[in-house]
Every structure is written in structure tokens, then in C-alpha cells.
Design a protein around this motif. Structure first.
Motif, short mmCIF file in Angstrom:
data_model
loop_
_atom_site.label_atom_id
_atom_site.label_comp_id
_atom_site.label_asym_id
_atom_site.label_seq_id
_atom_site.Cartn_x
_atom_site.Cartn_y
_atom_site.Cartn_z
N TYR A 283 0.84 -1.20 0.00
CA TYR A 283 0.00 0.00 0.00
C TYR A 283 0.88 1.25 0.00
O TYR A 283 1.83 1.34 0.79
CB TYR A 283 -0.89 0.04 1.24
N PHE A 284 0.56 2.18 -0.87
CA PHE A 284 1.23 3.49 -0.89
C PHE A 284 0.18 4.59 -0.76
O PHE A 284 -0.91 4.48 -1.33
CB PHE A 284 2.03 3.67 -2.18
N GLY A 285 0.55 5.65 -0.03
CA GLY A 285 -0.37 6.75 0.22
C GLY A 285 -0.34 7.83 -0.85
O GLY A 285 0.00 7.57 -2.01
N ASP A 286 -0.65 9.01 -0.44
CA ASP A 286 -0.86 10.14 -1.35
C ASP A 286 0.42 10.99 -1.47
O ASP A 286 1.42 10.70 -0.82
CB ASP A 286 -2.01 10.99 -0.81
N TYR A 287 0.34 12.00 -2.31
CA TYR A 287 1.41 13.01 -2.46
C TYR A 287 2.67 12.41 -3.08
O TYR A 287 3.79 12.83 -2.75
CB TYR A 287 1.76 13.67 -1.11
N ILE A 288 2.52 11.38 -3.89
CA ILE A 288 3.69 10.80 -4.56
C ILE A 288 3.55 11.04 -6.07
O ILE A 288 2.71 10.43 -6.72
CB ILE A 288 3.81 9.28 -4.29
N PRO A 289 4.36 11.96 -6.60
CA PRO A 289 4.22 12.31 -8.02
C PRO A 289 4.87 11.26 -8.92
O PRO A 289 5.66 10.45 -8.46
CB PRO A 289 4.98 13.63 -8.12
N ASP A 290 4.54 11.27 -10.18
CA ASP A 290 5.20 10.39 -11.14
C ASP A 290 6.51 11.00 -11.63
O ASP A 290 7.44 10.29 -12.00
CB ASP A 290 4.28 10.11 -12.34
N GLU A 291 6.56 12.32 -11.66
CA GLU A 291 7.74 13.03 -12.19
C GLU A 291 8.62 13.54 -11.05
O GLU A 291 8.11 13.81 -9.96
CB GLU A 291 7.29 14.21 -13.05
N PRO A 292 9.92 13.68 -11.29
CA PRO A 292 10.82 14.26 -10.28
C PRO A 292 10.29 15.58 -9.74
O PRO A 292 9.64 16.34 -10.46
CB PRO A 292 12.13 14.45 -11.05
N SER A 293 10.57 15.83 -8.46
CA SER A 293 10.02 16.98 -7.76
C SER A 293 11.13 17.61 -6.93
O SER A 293 12.13 16.96 -6.61
CB SER A 293 8.88 16.50 -6.86
N ALA A 294 10.96 18.87 -6.56
CA ALA A 294 11.93 19.53 -5.68
C ALA A 294 11.63 19.21 -4.22
O ALA A 294 12.44 19.48 -3.33
CB ALA A 294 11.88 21.04 -5.91
N ASN A 295 10.48 18.61 -3.98
CA ASN A 295 10.05 18.30 -2.60
C ASN A 295 10.68 16.98 -2.13
O ASN A 295 10.57 15.94 -2.80
CB ASN A 295 8.52 18.20 -2.59
N LEU A 296 11.35 17.01 -0.97
CA LEU A 296 12.11 15.84 -0.53
C LEU A 296 11.24 14.61 -0.30
O LEU A 296 11.60 13.50 -0.69
CB LEU A 296 12.89 16.16 0.76
N GLY A 297 10.10 14.80 0.36
CA GLY A 297 9.23 13.66 0.64
C GLY A 297 8.66 13.08 -0.65
O GLY A 297 8.64 11.85 -0.84
N ALA A 298 8.21 13.95 -1.53
CA ALA A 298 7.67 13.51 -2.82
C ALA A 298 8.73 12.72 -3.58
O ALA A 298 8.47 11.64 -4.13
CB ALA A 298 7.21 14.72 -3.64
N GLU A 299 9.95 13.24 -3.59
CA GLU A 299 11.04 12.60 -4.30
C GLU A 299 11.39 11.24 -3.71
O GLU A 299 11.58 10.25 -4.43
CB GLU A 299 12.30 13.49 -4.20
N ASN A 300 11.49 11.21 -2.38
CA ASN A 300 11.90 9.97 -1.72
C ASN A 300 10.94 8.83 -2.04
O ASN A 300 11.34 7.70 -2.27
CB ASN A 300 11.96 10.20 -0.20
N TRP A 301 9.65 9.16 -2.10
CA TRP A 301 8.66 8.11 -2.32
C TRP A 301 8.35 7.91 -3.78
O TRP A 301 7.86 6.85 -4.17
CB TRP A 301 7.43 8.34 -1.44
N ARG A 302 8.65 8.90 -4.61
CA ARG A 302 8.55 8.69 -6.06
C ARG A 302 9.50 7.57 -6.50
O ARG A 302 9.11 6.65 -7.22
CB ARG A 302 8.91 9.98 -6.82
#
Lengths: 363, 363
Positions: A283-302
């Protein structure tokens, strides 16, 4: 006739009362009926120092250790078995910086997965992995500086961008919940050693026979390895696992990202196939983009979700029964990395219950 | 008439079933009926580092801490409240090198005091003191070497003279029990700071209102201090406390012994009198001589039992309700320093139940 009817009525009532308190599989919502509970150590090693221990020489409260022993590197496991438990218990393995406390409650003090699944008739085992929490005796010297890191974790775990919570976040936003959440972190007492964690989890499964392993985050990788090592692991449920195994003949490229490059964990084809014998859900939650992001959390889980998709693909191509649930894709929004302990955790538990039922794991 | 008799019979039976599962104060021996259970942090402080936290700069998994916070020095408390609980819960504070695990079971895996007193209708709160177990985040850097010290503790805690168990000892003598016992030890994560422990225990009593504080060994001294600090501490039960408070106008001489000199803990007359407002009971086990000995365990507890007698004397002279139970003097032999978790722990629990009843603390 009238009396028989009356008798039947009372009998039905009596049966109902007995069942609802002694527990059918699904327990009364108000109380937990526990058949057995306790706590024990499992796995680990023993250091035996050379020399001769002198019973009559007081060396102070921190002795030289001459001729003495030291039991360490075990896991500590607390457990509860409800009355009329289902066949397979759930074994919970926490993530980085966490302990069994992760599953015991939510930051806002409601039922954690421990209580929820006890109420649903499952035995539960909560692990403090070796060198963590109450399993504090490691066999390697530890230095633990109090480094202020909470804002980093708030971001990395996708609660938001400090000090702002993410929009529509399911993490409780009151001050006391955040206080409780930060205080549930507890340090590594010595280096994390994957092999030691895997051995202790496997030793636990030896002790309890069959069970369903539920991992979170950094518990993911030792969880896969325990599933390969021990056939008593009958299924794996992985909440946002941090790493993924691949068979040596189908290893994907590492995935670079802002928080580092995520490498696949290479195992033999034989070992990978062992894992393909059991049902797996992630299971994976929300706020995980498909494209690279400047946001550390988004990036880590992307990077990790991308690798999870590859793992699911390879696994299915090898006959594996692997389900990957990306919550926003089924209309569940706002979950962070601690999805199982958030405001909608009963909904998350329902998802898991449905999966367990579908796989025949809830008998 | 016949039908009324039948009706009454069914009613009595139904009532019996409801009571035996939903719980009168004393629960059914086979299952625990839990109204509520969970885990939370209490007390503690927050370090707030200067500087500005940069959300978009990844500094690695151990960041510099700039502009970040660190919650530490709290206690972690797990609790269970049985159905139809008695008014006052029991709050358990472990001793040196231990955690809440001390109360959760016995080395041979039977019910610990946690389960026994839940079955007897008491709410139970188990503390991991600050910088111990799951309350691992301390605000001071910790260095934890794996020093082999188990033979020292075996002797100091009076299990015997390593490798021999004491004659007729109540500690279980099988290998696995000793393995479990050694693995229940867990290190100090930073220096033990009495004030921090006292504050967290007091904060717990603020949260739960009234309760009975049960201490063991090194938990004794912060226990007395918490009793002085917080009037929600309604009674203190101390298993082999390591230290004792005295009013500044009646301070006895320190007591020298092989394991160091035991000094009285001096408090103001006013503070001492606060402690005299609540019932207190202390229990000491076997193998404690009256005269100096060459045996480290005997010596360590000779000094402490001697001081306990002086404390009881002074307390009674100030109107205190202090009971000192020396188990061999009432015909209970073979108990070590971990008396509440040994083969006769139900007998020990019975003693405590009787005392609680006598003092009106079990309503």
C-alpha cells in the motif's frame, strides 16, 4: 408449545450473549477479549568474554566484563491472542526510527492496527527489532547524539512541507498529536544490521508457526528476506516498503532521486521464486508524483513507488500474486507515510481485511 | 409456577454468563476482558535548534539539525484498563537496566504482575522511564558499549553465586528462563537523571488522576519523590527499593557495604510529611543477612534492607502508614531481587491484594 417457543428464545439469547462476549472471530466493539498475552525475546547471540569471573570482587556498576556474558541482538516481541482467534496471526515489523509503538495507537490516541485487528479476531505480534526500543542490547558499541531531525522527517514522511501540513492530509493536525508522533521515535542502539533483523524475524516465525508479516517502510526489506528465508511466512503486507528484491536475471536500473539513488536488492532466482509462493500486497499513500520533484518527501517516495511498480511487474511475470495499491488511484486521498495510523485508519484496515479474505488468509 | 421457576433459572444462568465475561472486578481466569488499551508518551522536553530549516535541502538521513526540533526525555507508557475496573489503577515503574517488560511476563513465560492484576480488575500502566526502552530519545548524547555484565547481575540480584543458583531459589532454573531474563535487560540511553524520571512519573499521574505507584529497585527513589510531588499518588508499593528518603531532622548515618556506601536521601520535613499521608508497603525477598557478608548480592541488599528498616521506623514515628514485609519472616523463602516475577509470583500478588484490601485501595 408456548413453552418450547420461550425456551428457544432464551436459548438463542443465551447463545448470542456467549458468542458476543467470548468472541466469534469478530469481537464486540466495546471490549477486547484476550485469551493470552505476553512479551518475549527471540533470536540474538551471546558474547562470552574470556577470563574468569570473580564472584567476590565488586568492580562497580559497570564492570570490566572479564569472564562474563552478554545476550544481545535479539528482537523483543509483545503479543496478544484474542479468544477464538483466526488461524494466522499478524506479525508487525516497524520502520526506521520506530518501534512496536507504531502499531499500538495513533498519534491522536485512537485504536492502532494492533487493537483494530485484535477486534477482528487476529492474534497480533509486535516486534521491537534488534537494537531498538526494548530490544536495546546490541553487540556493537552505539553512540547516540540527540540530533534535531524532526522537520526532516515531517517532510520526508510527507506530512507536508514544514510547518505546513499537506492539503487534506489524513495525519491529525493538532499540536498534541504531533507531540505524540515525534515522541514515538526512538533511536538505533548501534548500527542497523539487516541480517540480524531478518534472523530475529525468522526465529519468531519458527516459534509461532504460520503468520502474516506486516511491514512498514524500512521494515520492508528485512520483511521480504524473512519471507524468502522462512516458509512459515504465509503472506506479506507491506506499507510503503523502502526497498524491493529482484531476481538476478531481471534487475532494473537504480533510480536516482533527490534523497539518494534507490538500488534494487538482488537475490537469486531461486530465492525470488520462494517469495512468489505467497500472496503479497503493498500500500502506498498520497502526495507521490510520477515526475521528479523539488520536494524531498515527494522525491523519496517517487523513487520507491517507481521501484515498487517494477517489482510488481517482475513478480507477476514470474507467477507471483502481488497486489500494489496506490491509494489515490482508488479514491483514497491524504495519506502520508504513516497511512495505517491516520484519521482514516479504519478504512485502511478494511482494505486489508478485504484482501486477507480474498486470499483466504482470515480463516 | 413451573414456568416461573424455569424462567428464573434461565435468568440466573444468563446473568452469570454476562457477568463472567463482561467482568465483575475479578475476571474469569481464562480470558482478559479489556475495555481500553494503548500507549502514549508523557513528560519530556523539546530541544529547538537555532538556524533555519531548509525544506528543500537534503542533508542525508542524519541531518545537521539546523532550525530543527527534537522531542526527548519523555516516558513511554503502555496501559490496559479491564472492563469494570476498580477505581485506582496500578502504575508500574521498573528498576535499573529494565523496562516495562519486567512486569509483562515472568522469565518462564507465565503471567506477570501486569496480567495478574488485570485479571483482578485493576487498570495497569507500565512505564518505560525516560532514556530507556521505547522512550529512547534522550536530550544528552549516549555512548553504549556492550559490556558483558550478566554474571555480576546474577550475583547482585541474589539469584545465587554464578553459576550456582541459591538453594531453594524461586527463580526458574532452566536455561531458556535465564536467556529470557538476560534479554529483558536494556541499556540506559544516556545518563539516568532522577529529576527527569520523577517529572515524567508525576506527569503521568496528572494525566490519569489517582493511582497506586508500584516500584522496583532503582525505581524506588524516583517513586518516593513522585509521591511527594504529586498528590494523585494514592499509595506506594515498593519491591526492594534501592534508596530511601529521610526528613532533614532525622537523617541516619550512611551504611557502608561491599558494593558501596548507601546514603539516605534527605528531603525537607514538609516533603517527608507529604509522603506520610499515603499508605506505603515495601517487600524484600530472601538471602539478605543481618551481618556483613563477603557475598556481593547479600551485601548490596543488607545495606538497603537495613536502611529500609530505618525508613520504616522514622516514618512510623511521624505518623506514617508504612509496612515493611521481609518475606522470610512470614515464611516465604527463596525470592531474589525479582521477587514479583518468580515461581511464587501469584503468592506475592496475593500478599499485595491483601494489603490493598486492608488499606481500602481496591474499591
Amino acid at each position: 408449545m408456548k413453552r418450547n417457543l420461550f425456551f428457544s428464545g432464551m436459548f438463542v439469547l443465551l447463545t448470542f450473549v456467549i458468542l458476543s462476549c467470548a468472541g466469534t472471530n469478530v469481537q464486540n466493539n466495546n471490549v477486547l477479549v484476550i485469551q493470552e498475552q505476553g512479551i518475549f525475546a527471540v533470536g540474538g547471540t551471546v558474547i562470552q568474554n574470556p577470563g574468569t569471573f570473580d564472584n567476590y570482587k565488586f568492580e562497580g556498576w559497570v564492570p570490566s566484563g572479564e569472564g562474563q556474558s552478554y545476550h544481545g541482538d535479539h528482537a523483543t516481541v509483545s503479543y496478544q491472542i484474542p479468544a477464538n482467534a483466526r488461524e494466522l496471526p499478524l506479525i508487525f515489523l516497524h520502520g526506521y526510527g520506530q518501534s512496536s509503538r507504531s502499531w499500538g495507537t495513533t498519534p491522536d490516541g485512537r485504536d492502532g492496527f494492533n487493537n483494530i485487528f485484535l477486534r477482528r479476531g487476529f492474534g497480533v505480534y509486535l516486534i521491537d527489532q534488534p537494537r531498538r526500543g526494548q530490544a536495546g542490547r546490541g553487540t556493537v558499541e552505539a553512540t547516540i547524539p540527540p540530533i534535531a531531525d524532526e522537520q526532516t522527517w515531517f517532510d520526508i514522511w510527507r506530512m507536508g512541507t514544514w510547518p505546513d501540513f499537506a492539503q487534506n492530509v489524513q495525519f491529525p493536525k493538532d499540536e498534541e498529536s504531533l507531540n505524540q508522533f515525534f515522541r514515538q521515535m526512538t533511536p538505533n542502539i548501534g548500527p542497523i544490521d539487516g541480517a540480524i533483523v531478518i534472523n530475529s524475524v525468522s526465529a519468531l516465525f519458527d516459534r509461532i508457526d504460520g503468520g502474516i508479516l506486516v511491514t512498514h517502510s524500512a521494515g520492508g526489506s528485512p520483511g521480504w528476506a524473512a519471507g524468502i528465508k522462512n516458509s512459515n511466512v504465509k503472506a506479506i503486507v507491506a506499507y510503503e516498503p523502502g526497498g524491493f528484491p529482484f531476481p538476478e536475471d531481471a534487475v532494473p536500473e537504480p533510480i536516482p532521486g533527490l534523497t539518494g539513488t534507490l538500488s534494487p536488492e538482488v537475490v537469486s532466482v531461486e530465492d525470488f521464486n520462494k517469495l512468489m509462493q505467497i500472496p503479497i500486497v503493498m500500500y502506498f499513500g498520497d502526495y507521490i508524483p510520477d515526475e521528479p520533484s523539488a520536494n524531498l518527501g515527494a522525491e523519496n517516495w517517487r523513487t520507491r513507488l517507481t521501484m515498487a511498480r517494477r517489482f510488481a511487474e517482475v513478480a507477476r511475470s514470474r507467477g507471483g500474486d502481488v497486489t500494489l495499491v496506490e491509494l489515490p488511484k482508488i479514491g483514497i486521498y491524504g495519506n502520508t507515510h504513516f497511512l495505517f495510523a491516520e484519521l482514516n485508519n479504519v478504512q485502511l484496515a478494511d482494505l486489508l481485511s478485504e484482501w486477507l479474505k480474498e486470499k483466504g488468509l482470515d480463516k
